[in-house]
Scaffold this active site. Structure first.
Site, PDB file in Angstrom:
ATOM      1  CG  ASP A 289      -4.508  -9.430   9.247  1.00  0.00           C
ATOM      2  OD1 ASP A 289      -3.451  -8.847   9.546  1.00  0.00           O
ATOM      3  OD2 ASP A 289      -5.258  -9.057   8.329  1.00  0.00           O
TER       4      ASP A 289
ATOM      5  CD  GLU B 228      -7.995  -4.358  11.396  1.00  0.00           C
ATOM      6  OE1 GLU B 228      -7.168  -5.248  11.128  1.00  0.00           O
ATOM      7  OE2 GLU B 228      -7.760  -3.151  11.185  1.00  0.00           O
TER       8      GLU B 228
ATOM      9  CD  GLU C 260      -0.762 -10.944   6.008  1.00  0.00           C
ATOM     10  OE1 GLU C 260      -0.972 -11.629   4.965  1.00  0.00           O
ATOM     11  OE2 GLU C 260       0.335 -10.406   6.242  1.00  0.00           O
TER      12      GLU C 260
ATOM     13  CG  HIS D 248       4.041  -4.254   3.724  1.00  0.00           C
ATOM     14  ND1 HIS D 248       3.630  -5.414   4.339  1.00  0.00           N
ATOM     15  CD2 HIS D 248       3.024  -3.381   3.894  1.00  0.00           C
ATOM     16  CE1 HIS D 248       2.422  -5.240   4.861  1.00  0.00           C
ATOM     17  NE2 HIS D 248       2.029  -4.015   4.597  1.00  0.00           N
TER      18      HIS D 248
ATOM     19  NE  ARG E 234       5.336 -13.146   5.290  1.00  0.00           N
ATOM     20  CZ  ARG E 234       6.463 -13.787   5.519  1.00  0.00           C
ATOM     21  NH1 ARG E 234       6.820 -14.795   4.764  1.00  0.00           N
ATOM     22  NH2 ARG E 234       7.254 -13.428   6.507  1.00  0.00           N
TER      23      ARG E 234
ATOM     24  CG  HIS F 138       8.141  -2.983   5.401  1.00  0.00           C
ATOM     25  ND1 HIS F 138       8.968  -3.904   5.991  1.00  0.00           N
ATOM     26  CD2 HIS F 138       6.929  -3.133   5.999  1.00  0.00           C
ATOM     27  CE1 HIS F 138       8.290  -4.595   6.907  1.00  0.00           C
ATOM     28  NE2 HIS F 138       7.046  -4.141   6.926  1.00  0.00           N
TER      29      HIS F 138
END
Ligand code: UD1
Ligand code: UDP
Length: 378
Positions: free
Chosen positions: A96, A118, A132, A207, A209, A240
């Site tokens: 995604d 997936e 996503e 990590h 957003r 990250h």
């Protein structure tokens, strides 16, 4: 031979595509052409190196602090060019990310069938995770064959009105990748992991957003408080490479002797770190799938999840990013053996390590040159 263009760009896509790329190379009917967008760089190359995968093409789109529209434009232009040059019979995308959705769009514009690995994960909340949730819904609209990891994800796709004959339950290829690296027993790469030797440990990653800013700052404060309350416990944080993440997450943890911050770990080191930790505190999607099969409790730093299977099984719990709740939840697992044992069960709702052969069989069936395998059931 049918040419399958395998297009990916970030670390988790690389990990989950690797078993499929290796299995495609063994097929008598299919051949892989690997195209990386380079949405990630070091974190992507690290994984390709581990699995011995050499991309045929690399769009190298990464820029520091790249914005969504920039990644979108660059991937769309680059993918269109390689699709026209290679003329594959299908394009395989995974998950995604922006790479996923845009590579699928570019293939659709070129009238090349899209296969989605997936497929079918949903929170039904368009801004969480952002972007996503919408990336994967759009990819479902663009794809012709949907490789769903579980029956939950298959049912999501059927509710969206997709034809059941276009959906195959394969298990998640991340379990194939995990079992592969664990079995290889590779030497540790990052010397910082020596700290895990015999000491209780909590592994932390963050990590996403939607966690940037305040939520991530609260996570950092919670870890700092925990590190002071549990001085014998190591808090290992492989950070990250995104500077937006590092600027918020790392400063509150400076100077704490039992907080060990590293660069992104190689996948084999990270698997070792998960196995050596007693608790995982994370907002990562992949970690929610891997940790249950290692018997590790996972506390998820998010308000919802598209991966309810391990929550149902009891090994994953959503705690969000409320500082007090994070501290209390980790403390409970570190001090209450009954609470710990209730969560620390090895369960495998996401796969049995045989997802990649099911994907190859589904692709061969799609091209009319083979039969599907029995679907994954935990
Ligand atoms: C991306 C995906 C997210 C996925 C995550 C996995 C999108 C919109 N987001 O988010 O779904 O969960 O990857 O980690 O597709 N950087 C480097 N080197 C690297 C990787 C990243 O320097 O190897 C830095 C760059 O400054 C880059 C920034 O990280 O601009 C952000 O990378 P980006 O791919 O845009 O977003 P992620 O937060 O990694
Ligand atoms: N991972 C890794 N090294 C690290 C941190 C994570 O190899 O330092 C692996 C982890 O095992 C999982 C994947 O990277 O398979 C998850 O990636 P990430 O959290 O970046 O993305 P998400 O899964 O949330 O999309």
């Amino acid at each position: 031979m049918r040419k399958v263009m395998v297009a990916y760009g970030t670390r988790p896509e690389a990990i989950k595509m690797a078993p499929v790329v290796l299995a495609l190379a063994e097929s008598r009917h299919l051949e892989p052409v690997v195209v990386v967008t380079g949405q990630h760089r070091q974190m992507l190359d690290q994984v390709n190196g581990l699995f011995g995968i050499r991309p045929a093409r690399d769009l190298d789109v990464i820029r520091p602090r790249q914005e969504l529209h920039e990644v979108t434009q660059r991937v769309l232009a680059g993918m269109t060019e390689v699709l026209r040059a290679e003329r594959p019979d299908a394009v395989l995308v995974q998950g995604d990310t922006t790479t996923t959705m845009v590579a699928a769009l570019a293939a659709f514009y070129e009238k090349v069938p899209v296969v989605h690995l997936e497929a079918g994960l949903r929170t039904h909340d368009r801004y969480n995770p952002f972007p996503e949730e919408i990336n994967r819904r759009l990819t479902s609209q663009l794809a012709s064959l949907h490789l769903a990891p579980t029956s939950v994800s298959r049912d999501n796709l059927l509710r969206d009105g997709l034809d059941p004959s276009d959906v195959v339950v394969t298990g998640n290829t991340v379990i194939d990748a995990l079992l592969d690296v664990v079995a290889r027993e590779l030497p540790l790469e990052d010397p910082a992991l020596a700290v895990l030797d015999g000491r209780p440990a909590v592994l932390v990653t963050s990590h996403r957003r939607e966690s940037w800013g305040e939520p991530m700052a609260r996570t950092a404060s919670a870890v700092a408080r925990l590190a002071k309350e549990f001085p014998e416990t190591v808090f290992l944080l492989p950070a990250h490479l995104n500077p937006t993440v590092r600027e918020v997450l790392l400063p509150p943890l400076e100077g704490l002797a039992n907080v060990v911050v590293t660069d992104p770990l190689s996948y084999s080191d990270f698997a070792r770190a998960m196995a050596a930790s007693s608790v995982l505190l994370t907002d990562s999607g992949g970690v929610q799938e891997e940790a249950p099969s290692l018997g590790k409790p996972v506390l998820v730093l998010r308000d919802n999840t598209e991966r309810p299977e391990a929550v149902t099984a009891g090994t994953v719990r959503l705690v969000g990013t409320d500082e007090r709740l994070v501290v209390e939840s980790v403390s409970e697992l570190l001090t209450d053996p009954a609470a710990y044992d209730a969560m620390a069960r090895a369960v495998n709702p996401y796969g049995d390590g045989r997802a990649a052969p099911r994907c190859i069989a589904a692709l061969e069936h799609f091209f009319g040159v083979g039969e599907r395998l029995p679907e994954f059931a935990p």
